[in-house]
Design a protein around this motif. Structure first.
Motif, PDB file in Angstrom:
ATOM      1  N   VAL A 113       0.862  -1.181   0.000  1.00 54.09           N
ATOM      2  CA  VAL A 113       0.000   0.000   0.000  1.00 54.09           C
ATOM      3  C   VAL A 113       0.902   1.235   0.000  1.00 54.09           C
ATOM      4  CG1 VAL A 113      -1.888  -1.176   1.206  1.00 54.09           C
ATOM      5  CG2 VAL A 113      -0.143   0.034   2.521  1.00 54.09           C
ATOM      6  N   ALA A 114       0.301   2.401  -0.110  1.00 55.56           N
ATOM      7  CA  ALA A 114       1.066   3.642  -0.130  1.00 55.56           C
ATOM      8  C   ALA A 114       1.981   3.717   1.084  1.00 55.56           C
ATOM      9  CB  ALA A 114       0.128   4.846  -0.164  1.00 55.56           C
ATOM     10  N   GLY A 115       3.219   4.095   0.858  1.00 54.69           N
ATOM     11  CA  GLY A 115       4.207   4.199   1.929  1.00 54.69           C
ATOM     12  C   GLY A 115       5.133   3.019   2.027  1.00 54.69           C
TER      13      GLY A 115
ATOM     14  N   ARG B 188       8.916   4.068  -3.258  1.00 56.23           N
ATOM     15  CA  ARG B 188       7.723   3.636  -2.525  1.00 56.23           C
ATOM     16  C   ARG B 188       6.635   3.223  -3.513  1.00 56.23           C
ATOM     17  NH1 ARG B 188       7.720   5.071   3.065  1.00 56.23           N
ATOM     18  NH2 ARG B 188       9.374   6.533   3.650  1.00 56.23           N
ATOM     19  N   PHE B 189       5.650   2.508  -2.993  1.00 57.13           N
ATOM     20  CA  PHE B 189       4.610   1.922  -3.836  1.00 57.13           C
ATOM     21  C   PHE B 189       3.885   2.972  -4.676  1.00 57.13           C
ATOM     22  CE2 PHE B 189       0.073   0.551  -4.156  1.00 57.13           C
ATOM     23  CZ  PHE B 189       0.267  -0.425  -5.107  1.00 57.13           C
ATOM     24  N   GLU B 190       3.613   4.153  -4.106  1.00 62.01           N
ATOM     25  CA  GLU B 190       2.857   5.168  -4.825  1.00 62.01           C
ATOM     26  C   GLU B 190       3.643   5.792  -5.981  1.00 62.01           C
ATOM     27  OE1 GLU B 190       4.252   7.056  -0.857  1.00 62.01           O
ATOM     28  OE2 GLU B 190       3.557   5.109  -1.617  1.00 62.01           O
ATOM     29  N   GLU B 191       4.959   5.535  -6.036  1.00 58.61           N
ATOM     30  CA  GLU B 191       5.772   6.044  -7.139  1.00 58.61           C
ATOM     31  C   GLU B 191       5.772   5.114  -8.350  1.00 58.61           C
ATOM     32  OE1 GLU B 191       9.655   7.936  -5.880  1.00 58.61           O
ATOM     33  OE2 GLU B 191       9.195   6.769  -4.071  1.00 58.61           O
ATOM     34  N   ILE B 192       5.262   3.899  -8.179  1.00 57.36           N
ATOM     35  CA  ILE B 192       5.299   2.889  -9.240  1.00 57.36           C
ATOM     36  C   ILE B 192       4.132   3.112 -10.189  1.00 57.36           C
ATOM     37  CG2 ILE B 192       5.455   0.434  -9.754  1.00 57.36           C
ATOM     38  CD1 ILE B 192       7.671   1.547  -7.905  1.00 57.36           C
TER      39      ILE B 192
ATOM     40  N   PHE C 186       8.698  -4.854  -0.132  1.00 56.81           N
ATOM     41  CA  PHE C 186       8.208  -5.817  -1.105  1.00 56.81           C
ATOM     42  C   PHE C 186       9.198  -5.898  -2.271  1.00 56.81           C
ATOM     43  CE2 PHE C 186       4.512  -4.571   1.223  1.00 56.81           C
ATOM     44  CZ  PHE C 186       3.649  -5.653   1.228  1.00 56.81           C
ATOM     45  N   LEU C 187       9.191  -7.038  -2.951  1.00 55.82           N
ATOM     46  CA  LEU C 187      10.003  -7.238  -4.140  1.00 55.82           C
ATOM     47  C   LEU C 187       9.147  -6.988  -5.369  1.00 55.82           C
ATOM     48  CD1 LEU C 187      12.755  -8.223  -5.284  1.00 55.82           C
ATOM     49  CD2 LEU C 187      11.787 -10.533  -5.304  1.00 55.82           C
ATOM     50  N   GLY C 188       9.632  -6.112  -6.260  1.00 53.86           N
ATOM     51  CA  GLY C 188       8.940  -5.845  -7.510  1.00 53.86           C
ATOM     52  C   GLY C 188       9.631  -6.531  -8.681  1.00 53.86           C
ATOM     53  N   GLU C 189       9.019  -6.446  -9.854  1.00 50.66           N
ATOM     54  CA  GLU C 189       9.567  -7.065 -11.061  1.00 50.66           C
ATOM     55  C   GLU C 189      10.511  -6.081 -11.746  1.00 50.66           C
ATOM     56  OE1 GLU C 189       6.593  -9.668 -13.285  1.00 50.66           O
ATOM     57  OE2 GLU C 189       5.276  -8.261 -12.244  1.00 50.66           O
TER      58      GLU C 189
ATOM     59  N   VAL D 238      10.102  -1.868 -14.415  1.00 50.25           N
ATOM     60  CA  VAL D 238      10.398  -0.510 -13.943  1.00 50.25           C
ATOM     61  C   VAL D 238      10.123   0.485 -15.066  1.00 50.25           C
ATOM     62  CG1 VAL D 238      12.200   1.043 -13.113  1.00 50.25           C
ATOM     63  CG2 VAL D 238      12.105  -1.310 -12.281  1.00 50.25           C
ATOM     64  N   SER D 239       9.328   1.493 -14.790  1.00 52.57           N
ATOM     65  CA  SER D 239       8.927   2.461 -15.809  1.00 52.57           C
ATOM     66  C   SER D 239      10.046   3.449 -16.108  1.00 52.57           C
ATOM     67  CB  SER D 239       7.681   3.222 -15.348  1.00 52.57           C
ATOM     68  OG  SER D 239       7.991   4.028 -14.212  1.00 52.57           O
TER      69      SER D 239
END
Length: 281
Positions: A20-22, A46-50, A72-75, A79-80
């Motif tokens: 979630v955000a943060g 942070r999540f809200e930047e993705i 958390f681990l992202g893919e 990445v944008s």
């Protein structure tokens, strides 16, 4: 040491949940991590930047001054371009020199988990694609029920001491980027106790006998997916060094007053050297 957080409490229990955000999102490519560009401290997105949608894997949380920070681990391949304007990949060794301490520990631990997930995708028994377990941090085969947990390799760090001369055996690795003094080190083999590893590694690397092996402390060392076990021991007999040139470039006995090492607060090796240098061992 790197895991001894001054400003946070680490909780590694696995929880099946999404960000979630943060919440912090970790992106890893091999041994590189996505961090804020031109920042003197470690900053993860942070999540809200993705901007893009992707699958997230819960890693752990660190409680910082009473506030829960989740990671958390992202893919990495998702990445944008927008995110890359502010963030770029940096080598894992940055976690040895940059802070804050909880971010350095979070980064290197996440790097270890990211590499394990990347290399643990198919069942070794039947070749089926593995699935994430919802209760534990493990991968499970939906066909043959084989389970796979994160890889942790035990290894020893050995401070060999000559009591008569008040010297410790200092070494430098051969063919590595790390050029500072270190101690004898090596991985535990199948069917071998940690104490037997101490005897074998010292004999293989410098050709001497040891006695009075005593355990000091352990350290999770995610830089090499290792659980380090620190031991001190005493020289037993001849102090002549027969150096294994494939493993070490230098091996020498140094009196505590000759040791150039300074405290870095990061590694078990450094702490063990400093204990001897300060007359605490």
């Amino acid at each position: 040491m790197i895991q001894d957080l001054k400003s946070g409490i680490y909780h590694n229990e696995y929880r099946e949940q999404g960000p979630v955000a943060g919440d912090y999102i970790i992106f890893a490519k091999g041994r590189s991590m996505l961090v804020k560009k031109e920042s003197e401290t470690i900053v993860f997105p942070r999540f809200e930047e993705i901007a893009s949608e992707m699958v997230y894997i819960y890693l752990f949380e660190i409680v910082i001054n009473g506030k829960i920070q989740k990671f958390f681990l992202g893919e990495a391949d998702m990445v944008s371009d927008g995110l890359r304007n502010d963030y770029d990949y940096g080598q894992q060794n940055m976690f040895r020199t940059k802070g804050p301490d909880y971010m350095a520990f979070a980064g290197i631990t996440a790097c270890q988990l990211a590499n394990w997930y990347a290399s643990t995708k198919y069942c070794c028994c039947c070749g089926t694609a593995l699935v994430h377990d919802t209760k534990e941090r493990m991968m499970r085969c939906p066909i043959c029920d084989a389970v796979y947990y994160p890889k942790i390799s035990p290894a020893v760090i050995v401070g060999v001491i000559d009591r008569q001369k008040e010297q410790i055996l200092m070494t430098k690795y051969a063919g590595r980027e790390y050029k500072k003094y270190a101690l004898i080190a090596g991985f535990t083999e199948i069917g071998e106790t940690a104490e037997d590893t101490v005897r074998r590694e010292v004999m293989e690397e410098v050709g001497i006998q040891v006695k009075n092996i005593r355990y000091y402390k352990s350290q999770p060392w995610s830089f090499t997916d290792t659980l380090l076990l620190g031991f001190y021991c005493d020289l037993d007999g001849d102090d002549t060094i027969l150096l294994d040139r494939e493993e070490l470039s230098t091996g020498e006995w140094l009196h505590r007053d000759e040791i150039p090492t300074v405290y870095d607060g990061i590694s078990l090796t450094n702490e063990m050297i400093m204990r001897f240098k300060n007359g605490e061992e």
